[in-house]
Motif scaffolding. Structure first.
Motif, PDB file in Angstrom:
ATOM      1  N   ASP A 248     -34.412 -43.849 -15.190  1.00 16.94           N
ATOM      2  CA  ASP A 248     -33.474 -44.787 -15.370  1.00 16.94           C
ATOM      3  C   ASP A 248     -32.163 -44.743 -15.900  1.00 16.94           C
ATOM      4  O   ASP A 248     -31.285 -45.126 -15.920  1.00 16.94           O
ATOM      5  N   LEU A 249     -31.941 -43.278 -16.498  1.00 13.42           N
ATOM      6  CA  LEU A 249     -30.903 -42.938 -17.337  1.00 13.42           C
ATOM      7  C   LEU A 249     -29.729 -42.889 -16.009  1.00 13.42           C
ATOM      8  O   LEU A 249     -29.964 -42.313 -15.103  1.00 13.42           O
ATOM      9  N   ILE A 250     -28.549 -43.315 -16.470  1.00 14.33           N
ATOM     10  CA  ILE A 250     -27.391 -43.375 -15.408  1.00 14.33           C
ATOM     11  C   ILE A 250     -26.434 -42.287 -15.909  1.00 14.33           C
ATOM     12  O   ILE A 250     -26.036 -42.337 -16.848  1.00 14.33           O
ATOM     13  N   VAL A 251     -25.947 -41.519 -14.811  1.00 12.58           N
ATOM     14  CA  VAL A 251     -24.870 -40.609 -14.911  1.00 12.58           C
ATOM     15  C   VAL A 251     -23.732 -40.859 -13.924  1.00 12.58           C
ATOM     16  O   VAL A 251     -24.060 -41.613 -12.772  1.00 12.58           O
ATOM     17  N   THR A 252     -22.525 -40.597 -14.332  1.00 19.62           N
ATOM     18  CA  THR A 252     -21.452 -40.880 -13.550  1.00 19.62           C
ATOM     19  C   THR A 252     -20.815 -39.781 -12.692  1.00 19.62           C
ATOM     20  O   THR A 252     -20.020 -40.152 -11.845  1.00 19.62           O
ATOM     21  N   HIS A 253     -21.002 -38.532 -13.110  1.00 18.99           N
ATOM     22  CA  HIS A 253     -20.427 -37.455 -12.684  1.00 18.99           C
ATOM     23  C   HIS A 253     -21.131 -35.951 -12.978  1.00 18.99           C
ATOM     24  O   HIS A 253     -22.217 -36.375 -13.742  1.00 18.99           O
ATOM     25  N   ALA A 254     -20.950 -34.998 -12.286  1.00 19.42           N
ATOM     26  CA  ALA A 254     -21.717 -33.590 -12.519  1.00 19.42           C
ATOM     27  C   ALA A 254     -20.593 -32.984 -13.378  1.00 19.42           C
ATOM     28  O   ALA A 254     -19.289 -33.008 -13.406  1.00 19.42           O
ATOM     29  N   ALA A 255     -21.063 -32.083 -14.220  1.00 16.50           N
ATOM     30  CA  ALA A 255     -20.167 -31.290 -14.972  1.00 16.50           C
ATOM     31  C   ALA A 255     -20.923 -29.863 -15.432  1.00 16.50           C
ATOM     32  O   ALA A 255     -21.987 -29.901 -15.116  1.00 16.50           O
ATOM     33  N   GLU A 256     -20.097 -28.911 -15.730  1.00 20.08           N
ATOM     34  CA  GLU A 256     -20.659 -27.607 -16.285  1.00 20.08           C
ATOM     35  C   GLU A 256     -21.072 -27.913 -17.348  1.00 20.08           C
ATOM     36  O   GLU A 256     -20.802 -28.932 -18.464  1.00 20.08           O
ATOM     37  N   PRO A 257     -22.430 -27.181 -18.106  1.00 13.64           N
ATOM     38  CA  PRO A 257     -23.241 -27.468 -19.177  1.00 13.64           C
ATOM     39  C   PRO A 257     -22.498 -27.727 -20.281  1.00 13.64           C
ATOM     40  O   PRO A 257     -22.408 -28.739 -21.309  1.00 13.64           O
ATOM     41  N   ALA A 258     -21.253 -26.740 -20.756  1.00 11.62           N
ATOM     42  CA  ALA A 258     -20.643 -26.804 -21.688  1.00 11.62           C
ATOM     43  C   ALA A 258     -19.865 -28.009 -22.204  1.00 11.62           C
ATOM     44  O   ALA A 258     -19.412 -28.387 -23.422  1.00 11.62           O
ATOM     45  N   GLY A 259     -19.021 -28.379 -20.858  1.00 14.60           N
ATOM     46  CA  GLY A 259     -18.228 -29.597 -21.015  1.00 14.60           C
ATOM     47  C   GLY A 259     -18.926 -30.853 -20.726  1.00 14.60           C
ATOM     48  O   GLY A 259     -18.145 -31.646 -20.414  1.00 14.60           O
ATOM     49  N   ALA A 260     -20.460 -30.780 -20.558  1.00 13.74           N
ATOM     50  CA  ALA A 260     -20.738 -32.190 -20.273  1.00 13.74           C
ATOM     51  C   ALA A 260     -20.634 -33.282 -21.263  1.00 13.74           C
ATOM     52  O   ALA A 260     -21.372 -32.879 -22.362  1.00 13.74           O
ATOM     53  N   GLY A 261     -20.470 -34.411 -21.098  1.00 15.58           N
ATOM     54  CA  GLY A 261     -20.737 -35.571 -21.967  1.00 15.58           C
ATOM     55  C   GLY A 261     -21.943 -36.301 -21.670  1.00 15.58           C
ATOM     56  O   GLY A 261     -22.716 -35.955 -20.700  1.00 15.58           O
ATOM     57  N   PRO A 262     -22.142 -37.172 -22.428  1.00 20.25           N
ATOM     58  CA  PRO A 262     -23.442 -38.042 -22.343  1.00 20.25           C
ATOM     59  C   PRO A 262     -23.684 -38.695 -21.094  1.00 20.25           C
ATOM     60  O   PRO A 262     -24.713 -39.083 -20.617  1.00 20.25           O
ATOM     61  N   ASP A 263     -22.830 -39.223 -20.174  1.00 16.74           N
ATOM     62  CA  ASP A 263     -22.662 -39.892 -18.975  1.00 16.74           C
ATOM     63  C   ASP A 263     -22.661 -38.757 -17.673  1.00 16.74           C
ATOM     64  O   ASP A 263     -22.634 -39.032 -16.751  1.00 16.74           O
ATOM     65  N   ALA A 264     -22.703 -37.446 -18.179  1.00 18.09           N
ATOM     66  CA  ALA A 264     -22.453 -36.396 -17.123  1.00 18.09           C
ATOM     67  C   ALA A 264     -23.951 -35.936 -16.797  1.00 18.09           C
ATOM     68  O   ALA A 264     -24.903 -35.870 -17.740  1.00 18.09           O
ATOM     69  N   LEU A 265     -23.980 -35.519 -15.452  1.00 17.61           N
ATOM     70  CA  LEU A 265     -25.241 -34.537 -15.196  1.00 17.61           C
ATOM     71  C   LEU A 265     -24.985 -33.244 -15.257  1.00 17.61           C
ATOM     72  O   LEU A 265     -24.183 -32.577 -14.486  1.00 17.61           O
ATOM     73  N   ALA A 266     -25.403 -32.572 -16.261  1.00 20.25           N
ATOM     74  CA  ALA A 266     -24.881 -30.925 -16.286  1.00 20.25           C
ATOM     75  C   ALA A 266     -25.823 -30.206 -15.346  1.00 20.25           C
ATOM     76  O   ALA A 266     -26.970 -30.226 -14.950  1.00 20.25           O
ATOM     77  N   LEU A 267     -24.890 -29.128 -14.679  1.00 18.59           N
ATOM     78  CA  LEU A 267     -25.774 -28.235 -13.712  1.00 18.59           C
ATOM     79  C   LEU A 267     -26.042 -27.115 -14.445  1.00 18.59           C
ATOM     80  O   LEU A 267     -25.115 -26.024 -14.731  1.00 18.59           O
ATOM     81  N   ALA A 268     -27.152 -26.822 -14.316  1.00 22.87           N
ATOM     82  CA  ALA A 268     -27.826 -25.437 -15.137  1.00 22.87           C
ATOM     83  C   ALA A 268     -28.926 -25.304 -14.233  1.00 22.87           C
ATOM     84  O   ALA A 268     -30.156 -24.893 -14.852  1.00 22.87           O
ATOM     85  N   MET A 269     -28.445 -24.653 -12.704  1.00 21.22           N
ATOM     86  CA  MET A 269     -29.839 -24.281 -12.031  1.00 21.22           C
ATOM     87  C   MET A 269     -30.367 -22.993 -12.060  1.00 21.22           C
ATOM     88  O   MET A 269     -31.127 -22.418 -11.344  1.00 21.22           O
ATOM     89  N   ASP A 270     -29.725 -22.271 -13.104  1.00 21.89           N
ATOM     90  CA  ASP A 270     -30.249 -20.840 -13.364  1.00 21.89           C
ATOM     91  C   ASP A 270     -30.025 -20.806 -14.667  1.00 21.89           C
ATOM     92  O   ASP A 270     -29.245 -21.164 -15.534  1.00 21.89           O
ATOM     93  N   PRO A 271     -31.201 -19.980 -15.329  1.00 26.63           N
ATOM     94  CA  PRO A 271     -31.437 -19.828 -16.908  1.00 26.63           C
ATOM     95  C   PRO A 271     -30.118 -19.198 -17.517  1.00 26.63           C
ATOM     96  O   PRO A 271     -29.903 -19.426 -18.649  1.00 26.63           O
ATOM     97  N   ARG A 272     -29.193 -18.613 -16.894  1.00 21.56           N
ATOM     98  CA  ARG A 272     -28.096 -18.082 -17.227  1.00 21.56           C
ATOM     99  C   ARG A 272     -27.075 -19.076 -17.929  1.00 21.56           C
ATOM    100  O   ARG A 272     -26.390 -18.823 -18.848  1.00 21.56           O
ATOM    101  N   TYR A 273     -27.210 -20.405 -17.390  1.00 18.52           N
ATOM    102  CA  TYR A 273     -26.342 -21.534 -17.659  1.00 18.52           C
ATOM    103  C   TYR A 273     -26.950 -22.149 -18.985  1.00 18.52           C
ATOM    104  O   TYR A 273     -26.347 -23.174 -19.226  1.00 18.52           O
ATOM    105  N   ALA A 274     -28.117 -21.979 -19.315  1.00 17.80           N
ATOM    106  CA  ALA A 274     -28.752 -22.746 -20.259  1.00 17.80           C
ATOM    107  C   ALA A 274     -28.101 -22.766 -21.556  1.00 17.80           C
ATOM    108  O   ALA A 274     -28.064 -23.940 -22.417  1.00 17.80           O
TER     109      ALA A 274
END
Length: 363
Positions: free
Chosen positions: A21-47
């Motif tokens: 039920d967590l709400i996100v408002t936008h997508a972002a790169e992992p390092a720049g993602a805030g609490p309302d963002a969905l971080a995109l790390a579909m590969d272990p390199r971005y973890a």
């Protein structure tokens, strides 16, 4: 307006765990993602970037330990780029084109606009034009007489749609594209130097003055469904029959399709591709950036041509091409290897010539 993790996962057909039920408002790169963002790390390199950001939820690779990453929720994408296609569709608000007809537009009384069509300011729509349901026309577009625009089409700023052009459903036409300009077709009263050179492969009997007579374009352009046409791309009208682009094909920016060309279904034409007049492109053909296709040839189904390839003769179905002139990719790779060896080979030959010459002098 945000989306829950549950709704996003359902729309993508993906698995999700944690606080759905967590709400996100936008997508972002992992390092720049805030609490309302969905971080995109579909590969272990971005973890690693997740630790530097503040995301509470992320789209991760299958099997990722999201709890160890300090996340509250995760979506698992078995195929990252495919998931990106769906995710970008969810978060893209699209262009702002107000419903209805803007007062600063000019529409011929004989034009027909279906229910739900929207037209922005400074648009001109000519005689007998038909625009389908829910089609959206952005500002400064011109649509010439007799053109047909399909349902749910999106024609963006400054596009030019020529006379009698037919555009299918759900077509996206990006800013500055020109569909239906006249073809580049000229002839000389006598046999031209160009014709002579093509017949003789380079020889000319004499060089003489010549002038060009215009061949008018009586055909138009037919675009199938679900086609995307990039910014500042051009598709010329046919001489007699229509130039055509099959359903599902995607054209990048600055692509040129010449008169009478037939492009098949589900093709991908990357930036600065040029296809000369009367050539035929099969289905599912992929042409990399700056690929050139000569006139009056056929490129078979499922051909893939790497960037800057020049296709001068017919290409059989399924062939993978590279180079100028186009050859099989594996052959071109061998050619490139051989070319890199040429300086060393030239030095070796020079040494051998010198040795032979010295031996001859001593004898």
């Amino acid at each position: 307006m945000g989306h829950t993790i549950r709704d996003i996962a359902t729309a993508l057909g993906a698995e999700a765990e944690g606080n759905l039920d967590l709400i996100v408002t936008h997508a972002a790169e992992p390092a720049g993602a805030g609490p309302d963002a969905l971080a995109l790390a579909m590969d272990p390199r971005y973890a690693e970037g997740l630790a530097r950001g503040a995301a509470r939820a992320a789209m991760l690779w299958q099997g990722a330990d999201w709890r160890a990453m300090g996340l509250q929720a995760a979506i698992f994408a078995p195929r990252g780029r495919l998931a990106m296609a769906g995710l970008s569709r969810i978060f893209d608000p699209g262009p702002e084109i107000a419903p209805g007809i803007h007062p600063l537009t000019v529409i011929d009384p004989t034009a027909e606009l279906a229910e739900g069509a929207a037209v922005g300011p400074f648009v001109t729509i000519g005689r007998g034009v038909r625009i389908g349901p829910r089609a959206r026309i952005a500002s400064h577009v011109s649509i010439a007489e007799g053109a047909v625009i399909g349902a749910d089409a999106l024609i963006l700023q400054g596009a030019r749609i020529g006379a009698r052009v037919r555009i299918g459903d759900r077509v996206i036409c990006h800013p500055g594209a020109v569909i239906g300009a006249d073809g580049f077709s000229f002839v000389t009263p006598e046999k031209s130097g160009v014709e002579e050179i093509r017949e003789t492969l380079g020889e000319r009997a004499e060089i003489r003055a010549q002038s060009w007579v215009r061949i008018h374009s009586l055909g138009s352009v037919s675009i199938g469904d679900d086609v995307e046409i990039g910014a500042n791309s051009t598709i010329d009208r046919g001489t007699i029959r229509d130039t055509s682009v099959g359903s599902g094909s995607k054209l990048d920016n600055l692509v040129h399709v010449g008169h009478n060309v037939q492009v098949g279904r589900d093709c991908l034409l990357c930036g600065q591709v040029g296809i000369a007049g009367s050539s035929r492109i099969g289905d599912r053909v992929v042409l990399g950036g700056q690929v050139g296709v000569s006139d009056n040839i056929f490129v078979g189904d499922d051909v893939v041509a790497g960037g800057a390839t020049k296709i001068r003769t017919n290409a059989p179905a399924g062939r993978v091409l590279l180079g100028d002139p186009a050859v099989k990719m594996e052959t071109q790779i061998e050619i490139q290897k051989a070319m890199r060896r040429l300086p060393r080979m030239a030095a070796t030959v020079a040494e051998l010539q010198k040795a032979v010459s010295n031996k001859g002098q001593s004898d």
